[in-house]
Design a protein around this motif. Structure first.
Motif, PDB file in Angstrom:
ATOM      1  N   GLU A  11       5.406 -34.484  17.794  1.00  0.00           N
ATOM      2  CA  GLU A  11       6.692 -34.816  17.191  1.00  0.00           C
ATOM      3  C   GLU A  11       7.419 -33.544  16.778  1.00  0.00           C
ATOM      4  N   LEU A  12       8.600 -33.350  17.316  1.00  0.00           N
ATOM      5  CA  LEU A  12       9.453 -32.221  16.969  1.00  0.00           C
ATOM      6  C   LEU A  12      10.640 -32.764  16.189  1.00  0.00           C
ATOM      7  N   ASP A  13      10.722 -32.373  14.913  1.00  0.00           N
ATOM      8  CA  ASP A  13      11.737 -32.886  14.003  1.00  0.00           C
ATOM      9  C   ASP A  13      12.693 -31.752  13.659  1.00  0.00           C
ATOM     10  N   LEU A  14      13.940 -31.857  14.104  1.00  0.00           N
ATOM     11  CA  LEU A  14      14.926 -30.792  13.915  1.00  0.00           C
ATOM     12  C   LEU A  14      16.064 -31.281  13.041  1.00  0.00           C
ATOM     13  N   ASN A  15      16.481 -30.443  12.107  1.00  0.00           N
ATOM     14  CA  ASN A  15      17.593 -30.778  11.229  1.00  0.00           C
ATOM     15  C   ASN A  15      18.645 -29.685  11.354  1.00  0.00           C
ATOM     16  N   PHE A  16      19.817 -30.036  11.835  1.00  0.00           N
ATOM     17  CA  PHE A  16      20.862 -29.039  12.065  1.00  0.00           C
ATOM     18  C   PHE A  16      21.952 -29.073  10.999  1.00  0.00           C
ATOM     19  N   LYS A  31       5.690 -36.568  21.996  1.00  0.00           N
ATOM     20  CA  LYS A  31       6.015 -37.984  22.140  1.00  0.00           C
ATOM     21  C   LYS A  31       7.365 -38.343  21.525  1.00  0.00           C
ATOM     22  N   LYS A  32       7.795 -37.524  20.516  1.00  0.00           N
ATOM     23  CA  LYS A  32       9.011 -37.890  19.788  1.00  0.00           C
ATOM     24  C   LYS A  32       9.848 -36.660  19.465  1.00  0.00           C
ATOM     25  N   LEU A  33      11.152 -36.776  19.666  1.00  0.00           N
ATOM     26  CA  LEU A  33      12.122 -35.749  19.279  1.00  0.00           C
ATOM     27  C   LEU A  33      13.076 -36.359  18.264  1.00  0.00           C
ATOM     28  N   THR A  34      13.175 -35.750  17.089  1.00  0.00           N
ATOM     29  CA  THR A  34      14.091 -36.214  16.042  1.00  0.00           C
ATOM     30  C   THR A  34      15.115 -35.127  15.768  1.00  0.00           C
ATOM     31  N   ILE A  35      16.381 -35.488  15.792  1.00  0.00           N
ATOM     32  CA  ILE A  35      17.458 -34.553  15.473  1.00  0.00           C
ATOM     33  C   ILE A  35      18.270 -35.134  14.333  1.00  0.00           C
ATOM     34  N   LYS A  36      18.245 -34.444  13.192  1.00  0.00           N
ATOM     35  CA  LYS A  36      19.073 -34.839  12.054  1.00  0.00           C
ATOM     36  C   LYS A  36      20.327 -33.976  12.077  1.00  0.00           C
ATOM     37  N   GLY A  37      21.465 -34.579  11.822  1.00  0.00           N
ATOM     38  CA  GLY A  37      22.724 -33.849  11.910  1.00  0.00           C
ATOM     39  C   GLY A  37      23.325 -33.947  13.301  1.00  0.00           C
ATOM     40  N   PHE A  38      22.927 -34.970  14.060  1.00  0.00           N
ATOM     41  CA  PHE A  38      23.454 -35.146  15.419  1.00  0.00           C
ATOM     42  C   PHE A  38      24.952 -35.404  15.377  1.00  0.00           C
ATOM     43  N   GLN A  39      25.648 -34.838  16.369  1.00  0.00           N
ATOM     44  CA  GLN A  39      27.071 -35.088  16.534  1.00  0.00           C
ATOM     45  C   GLN A  39      27.368 -35.358  18.005  1.00  0.00           C
ATOM     46  N   VAL A  40      28.399 -36.120  18.241  1.00  0.00           N
ATOM     47  CA  VAL A  40      28.779 -36.456  19.611  1.00  0.00           C
ATOM     48  C   VAL A  40      29.514 -35.266  20.209  1.00  0.00           C
TER      49      VAL A  40
END
Length: 435
Positions: A307-312, A359-368
């Motif tokens: 699990e890779l959890d990223l917060n931008f 197995k999992k990629l999490t991105i917090k702060g996602f923008q379109v």
């Protein structure tokens, strides 16, 4: 008529039914109390209880819960005299409890102490050192916090003074640290090798966190945190001044969290060596615009990361510069900072690089925006067995509670378009979470 003798516990009150219970039941009741302070108050009800406090199998002493005078009135001002008195109470409680355990030859399953880094706190370390010598403590935890309101204090002199005081404790009673399984340090500036030496001395250490710490900052470069440990399972680095965090040899580490630190401009902020069991990697605000790219191989390599959890939500990605002079911030320069960060979300890796554990990629702060979708696509190309992509909205800055305005998918139409775009990049089904 002959006089009859009354048992001591009945003399103290016919209504004290609890005192008639056997020791093991009374001890069970004491062990259910959350605070040692409450347990100590209970023991004054009867002589029958007094020896039991030293038999508790778990001892939790938290200086933040020890000031009874301010518990029910938030409006009362907390003075330095209050702080000194409260911390002294924790020191005294530690010394008394460990002395009782020593006299009664009992074993402590868990000793958990949170205390202020003040001169009198050396009494806590000294008492634990003695208990460790008798092998009466199976697991211990230290949380060392500053006696200033701002845990993220940036005063160089204060941080340096805390660092020297902590090392005085460590040098005087190193045995107190050898049995620690959990060590949490706040607001320390230590020597270049001090943190590595402390962690190395904590032979049983499994969990550790560093908050607002560094190993000395020179005029031209930031410090490097190098960690090697045979038993460490989880490491958390928050608001620290290390230019680079280097994980050298950590055969049991399964979780790494790095949040809000300012890396150097000419190095990658995280270097992973032999960390074969790393399962969860959380990176939050750990990169600046000076880093034109992030190397996927630097973060993953041959690890087992699932699990890779990223917060931008960081100072270059959210129209927000937390560490700069607020008076000099304008809409134009924050917008410029954001635009310059466009290359931050590129993955610089060999085209044929593959990772089979994620197995999992999490991105917090996602923008379109295109840079986010390009980033996700590159991860999906490299992570062959990726099952879940979780996209989250920004959260407030942990330091100043700033919350940026974001272009986040909210309507059903926007959400479906993003899901359709991401799904098209994989031939096999993939779960996409947008919450």
């Amino acid at each position: 008529m002959a006089e009859t003798t009354t048992p001591e516990h009945e003399q103290e009150g016919d209504d004290d039914r609890l005192s008639t219970l056997p020791d093991d039941i009374l001890l069970l009741i004491l062990n259910k109390l959350d605070l040692i302070r409450d347990a100590a108050r209970t023991t004054v009800l009867s002589k029958r209880w007094r020896h039991l406090l030293g038999l508790r199998s778990e001892i939790v002493l938290d200086v933040l819960n020890f000031d009874a005078t301010h518990q029910d009135d938030d409006d009362l001002e907390y003075t330095m005299d209050d702080l000194l008195r409260t911390n002294a109470s924790v020191v005294e409680a530690t010394e008394i409890l460990l002395r009782q355990h020593r006299r009664q030859h009992t074993t402590i399953q868990l000793l958990d102490i949170t205390f202020y880094l003040r001169d009198e706190s050396i009494g806590i370390v000294r008492a634990v050192d003695r208990a460790m010598a008798d092998h009466r403590i199976l697991a211990a935890k230290f949380t060392v916090i500053p006696d200033v309101p701002d845990v993220y204090c940036e005063d160089d002199d204060v941080l340096l003074a805390y660092g020297r005081r902590f090392m005085t404790f460590f040098d005087a009673y190193p045995r107190a640290f050898t049995g620690l399984k959990d060590l949490n340090l706040h607001a320390l500036r230590l020597g270049e090798s001090d943190i590595a030496n402390v962690l190395s001395a904590c032979e049983k250490l499994e969990y550790s966190s560093l908050v607002n710490c560094d190993a000395g900052i020179g005029d031209d470069q930031l410090s490097v945190l190098q960690i090697e440990h045979s038993r460490l399972v989880e490491l958390v680095v928050i608001f620290c001044g290390f230019g680079t965090v280097e994980l050298k040899w950590l055969p049991r580490l399964t979780r790494l969290t790095c949040r809000n630190w300012m890396p150097s401009q000419d190095q990658y902020p995280l270097s992973i060596g032999y960390v074969p069991q790393l399962l969860v990697l959380t990176l939050s605000n750990a990169c600046t615009a000076q880093h034109k790219t992030i190397k996927l191989t630097e973060f993953l390599g041959n690890t087992a990361v699932a699990e890779l959890d990223l917060n931008f939500l960081c100072e270059k990605m959210s129209y927000h510069i937390c560490y700069s002079d607020e008076e000099n911030q304008t809409g134009e320069n924050t917008r410029e900072n954001f635009d310059r960060a466009a290359d931050l979300l590129k993955w610089e890796t060999r085209h044929d690089f593959k990772h089979y554990n994620m197995k999992k990629l999490t991105i917090k702060g996602f923008q379109v925006e295109a840079k986010f979708t390009r980033y996700i696509r590159r991860v999906m190309e490299a992570a062959m067995n990726l099952e879940v992509v979780s996209l989250r909205e920004s959260h407030p800055c942990l330091r100043c509670e700033f919350l940026p305005s974001t272009v986040y998918p909210r309507t059903h139409k926007e959400i479906n378009l993003i899901k359709k775009q991401i799904s098209a990049w994989r031939s096999s089904p993939i779960q996409i979470e947008i919450v």
